[in-house]
Write a protein that holds these residues in place. Structure first.
Motif, PDB file in Angstrom:
ATOM      1  N   ASN A 118       0.801  -1.226   0.000  1.00  0.00           N
ATOM      2  CA  ASN A 118       0.000   0.000   0.000  1.00  0.00           C
ATOM      3  C   ASN A 118       0.832   1.273   0.000  1.00  0.00           C
ATOM      4  O   ASN A 118       0.292   2.377  -0.023  1.00  0.00           O
ATOM      5  CB  ASN A 118      -0.961   0.003   1.197  1.00  0.00           C
ATOM      6  N   THR A 216     -11.707   2.899  -9.677  1.00  0.00           N
ATOM      7  CA  THR A 216     -10.578   3.800  -9.909  1.00  0.00           C
ATOM      8  C   THR A 216      -9.562   3.090 -10.792  1.00  0.00           C
ATOM      9  O   THR A 216      -9.670   1.898 -11.063  1.00  0.00           O
ATOM     10  CB  THR A 216      -9.879   4.224  -8.596  1.00  0.00           C
ATOM     11  N   ASP A 217      -8.543   3.832 -11.216  1.00  0.00           N
ATOM     12  CA  ASP A 217      -7.456   3.241 -11.991  1.00  0.00           C
ATOM     13  C   ASP A 217      -6.271   2.872 -11.115  1.00  0.00           C
ATOM     14  O   ASP A 217      -5.159   2.705 -11.617  1.00  0.00           O
ATOM     15  CB  ASP A 217      -6.993   4.214 -13.091  1.00  0.00           C
ATOM     16  N   ASP A 218      -6.498   2.761  -9.810  1.00  0.00           N
ATOM     17  CA  ASP A 218      -5.424   2.315  -8.927  1.00  0.00           C
ATOM     18  C   ASP A 218      -4.914   0.960  -9.418  1.00  0.00           C
ATOM     19  O   ASP A 218      -5.694   0.098  -9.827  1.00  0.00           O
ATOM     20  CB  ASP A 218      -5.954   2.193  -7.498  1.00  0.00           C
ATOM     21  N   TYR A 221      -6.594  -2.610  -8.902  1.00  0.00           N
ATOM     22  CA  TYR A 221      -7.863  -2.992  -9.483  1.00  0.00           C
ATOM     23  C   TYR A 221      -7.650  -3.494 -10.906  1.00  0.00           C
ATOM     24  O   TYR A 221      -6.978  -2.864 -11.718  1.00  0.00           O
ATOM     25  CB  TYR A 221      -8.843  -1.815  -9.483  1.00  0.00           C
ATOM     26  N   ASP A 258     -10.757   8.979 -11.502  1.00  0.00           N
ATOM     27  CA  ASP A 258     -10.139   8.713 -12.815  1.00  0.00           C
ATOM     28  C   ASP A 258     -11.155   8.618 -13.946  1.00  0.00           C
ATOM     29  O   ASP A 258     -10.941   7.900 -14.921  1.00  0.00           O
ATOM     30  CB  ASP A 258      -9.309   7.428 -12.754  1.00  0.00           C
ATOM     31  N   TYR A 324      -8.342  10.627  -2.031  1.00  0.00           N
ATOM     32  CA  TYR A 324      -7.115   9.877  -2.275  1.00  0.00           C
ATOM     33  C   TYR A 324      -7.474   8.591  -3.028  1.00  0.00           C
ATOM     34  O   TYR A 324      -8.613   8.371  -3.405  1.00  0.00           O
ATOM     35  CB  TYR A 324      -6.389   9.560  -0.965  1.00  0.00           C
ATOM     36  N   TRP A 325      -6.486   7.738  -3.290  1.00  0.00           N
ATOM     37  CA  TRP A 325      -6.633   6.484  -4.035  1.00  0.00           C
ATOM     38  C   TRP A 325      -6.992   6.702  -5.504  1.00  0.00           C
ATOM     39  O   TRP A 325      -7.603   5.845  -6.130  1.00  0.00           O
ATOM     40  CB  TRP A 325      -7.666   5.555  -3.383  1.00  0.00           C
ATOM     41  N   TYR A 326      -6.623   7.840  -6.077  1.00  0.00           N
ATOM     42  CA  TYR A 326      -6.838   8.023  -7.514  1.00  0.00           C
ATOM     43  C   TYR A 326      -5.489   7.933  -8.228  1.00  0.00           C
ATOM     44  O   TYR A 326      -4.427   8.100  -7.628  1.00  0.00           O
ATOM     45  CB  TYR A 326      -7.511   9.367  -7.808  1.00  0.00           C
ATOM     46  N   ASN A 327      -5.551   7.668  -9.523  1.00  0.00           N
ATOM     47  CA  ASN A 327      -4.332   7.538 -10.319  1.00  0.00           C
ATOM     48  C   ASN A 327      -4.011   8.834 -11.058  1.00  0.00           C
ATOM     49  O   ASN A 327      -2.930   9.385 -10.925  1.00  0.00           O
ATOM     50  CB  ASN A 327      -4.461   6.379 -11.308  1.00  0.00           C
TER      51      ASN A 327
END
Length: 469
Positions: A118, A216-218, A221, A258, A324-327
């Protein structure tokens, strides 16, 4: 007609017995039954050493049986046959059913030490050749008409039930038993490309978000299709959720970034069931932040929580949007809309946590009890045409001392004072509050700062009714 897995007693492993039954059933169209007792071993536990793959039309009946992932394995317990194929989106699988009879248990057993990298507390993977999704209990990707019913999930090693590009499906009567001794013990995760799903009758305890909608694009995924909006999540009903979490997260979480959209979501009848007391810590610490690894990826376990040992509360009952957690980009205005939430009972820090963007949505009959703190937190972003009605604090509902001043830098959550509703630099338009009864321990109805207009009607604060339009 059905095929008894014990017909394959000459197989070398439990997994091979079950897979052999499924292979035969794929030719005959029959269901398979996994009974309580394994005649090959004489045991009442089936040890799963490799993923069991399901075909189109597969039906698995779990008859009072206990399936457990074997020690040191890295695999899912069940997955659709095409789930990990490079060309998975060229052939959709259909009509897969896993149904429990009596008490049917899917058990993660002893954790294998494989965790998500992470970048916060953990930045080395013990199994660099494996994708973290291989540590999910079940794994379904590009499946239509999936049914999972009457299952108890214990000790999941990561997410219990991720659904990638799953549609026209029904997940029901799922009970979770998690101690939050490892990170990321989500319950049900509806992921990119999923739509037209009913999730209902969910009980028990997880170590992270109980139900999450994530687009999202993290990098963690998986890909969901060829076009951007193949990854949208829509037409989801979630109802009858009586749960709690011991990982400091949310009962129900919606997150999209994203360019992906989440819309047409109905959430109804959510009850937080954890014990509580005035001596609780503000929020149970998320192991995702405090469990660290050494240079080889081995984890230092710093604590083990036991559900019910003491009171815990979640960060939020309903969490929509995060910073947060976006690309590449955060959710933009119009990316999250048509969300309807009703009948929520919680003592979470925030009953409703809203961030980034929300459009054309409604929240009705939200009740805070115990040490529930804030009814609605508005984070950064834009909120338009959102209605709140029938928000109630119990007479003795009392926030904790540590709730008064909150600053969480990594997700930009800030609030000062004991306010029922708080704005953290939010831009709002046509946001309406009707029929709200505030807690007697609160100092303000509204706090913080923002920009735009809020309409209020029938707001009762202490002994002084406030009626504004």
């Amino acid at each position: 007609m059905y095929i008894d897995v014990n017909e394959f007693i000459n197989c070398k492993t439990d997994s091979e017995m079950i897979q052999s039954a499924l292979d035969k059933a794929s030719q005959t169209g029959e269901s398979i039954v996994i009974p309580k007792i394994n005649k090959r071993t004489g045991k009442d536990i089936w040890d799963i050493t490799e993923t069991i793959h399901l075909y189109d039309g597969s039906t698995v009946i779990l008859q009072n049986c206990h399936l457990r992932l074997a020690d040191d394995t890295v695999c899912n317990m069940f997955a659709n046959k095409n789930a990990r194929m490079d060309n998975v989106f060229e052939k959709k699988q259909r009509d897969i059913t896993i149904k429990g009879i009596g008490k049917a248990i899917l058990d993660g057993g002893k954790h294998n030490g494989f965790y998500e990298n992470n970048g916060i507390a953990r930045n080395v993977s013990k199994y660099p050749d494996h994708h973290i999704s291989e540590n999910c209990m079940v794994f379904f990707r590009n499946v239509e008409h999936l049914v999972i019913d009457n299952i108890t999930v214990m000790n999941q090693r990561y997410w219990a039930m991720p659904l990638y590009a799953v549609s026209y499906s029904h997940i029901s009567n799922i009970h979770f038993e998690s101690a939050s001794n490892v990170p990321n013990q989500d319950g049900i995760d509806v992921l990119k490309g999923s739509h037209d799903i009913i999730i209902e009758n969910i009980t028990g305890c997880t170590g992270d978000n109980v139900i999450a909608l994530l687009a999202t694009d993290d990098p963690i995924y998986c890909k969901s299709g060829e076009n951007m909006h193949d990854g949208d999540i829509y037409n989801i009903t979630i109802r009858n959720v009586m749960v709690y979490g011991v990982g400091g997260c949310a009962l129900i979480r919606l997150l999209n970034h994203d360019g992906f959209k989440i819309y047409n979501i109905r959430i109804d009848n959510v009850i937080e069931t954890s014990p509580w007391s005035e001596n609780d810590s503000p929020v149970a610490q998320n192991p995702d932040l405090i469990i660290k690894n050494d240079k080889d990826g081995n984890i230092y376990h710093e604590r083990h929580l036991i559900p019910g040992e003491k009171g815990y509360r979640c960060e939020a009952a309903i969490l929509i949007g995060e910073s947060y957690w976006y690309n590449t980009s955060k959710a933009q205005p119009g990316d999250t809309f048509g969300i309807s939430v009703s009948n929520v009972m919680t003592h979470a820090r925030y009953a409703l946590f809203l961030n980034n963007t929300l459009l054309d949505s409604s929240f009705d009959n939200i009740r805070l009890f115990g040490n529930g703190f804030m009814a609605v937190y508005f984070g950064e972003g834009n909120m338009e045409n959102v209605r709140f009605s029938n928000i109630t604090y119990d007479k003795d509902c009392k926030p904790l001392k540590d709730d008064e001043h909150i600053c969480i830098e990594w997700n930009n959550t800030k609030s000062d004072g004991l306010s029922c509703v708080y704005f953290n630099g939010t831009e709002v338009e046509n946001v309406r509050f009707e029929n709200m009864r505030c807690g007697r321990f609160m100092e303000n109805v509204f706090g913080g700062n923002g920009k735009g207009n809020v309409v209020c009607k029938d707001i009762e604060s202490g002994d002084l009714p406030i009626n504004q339009t």
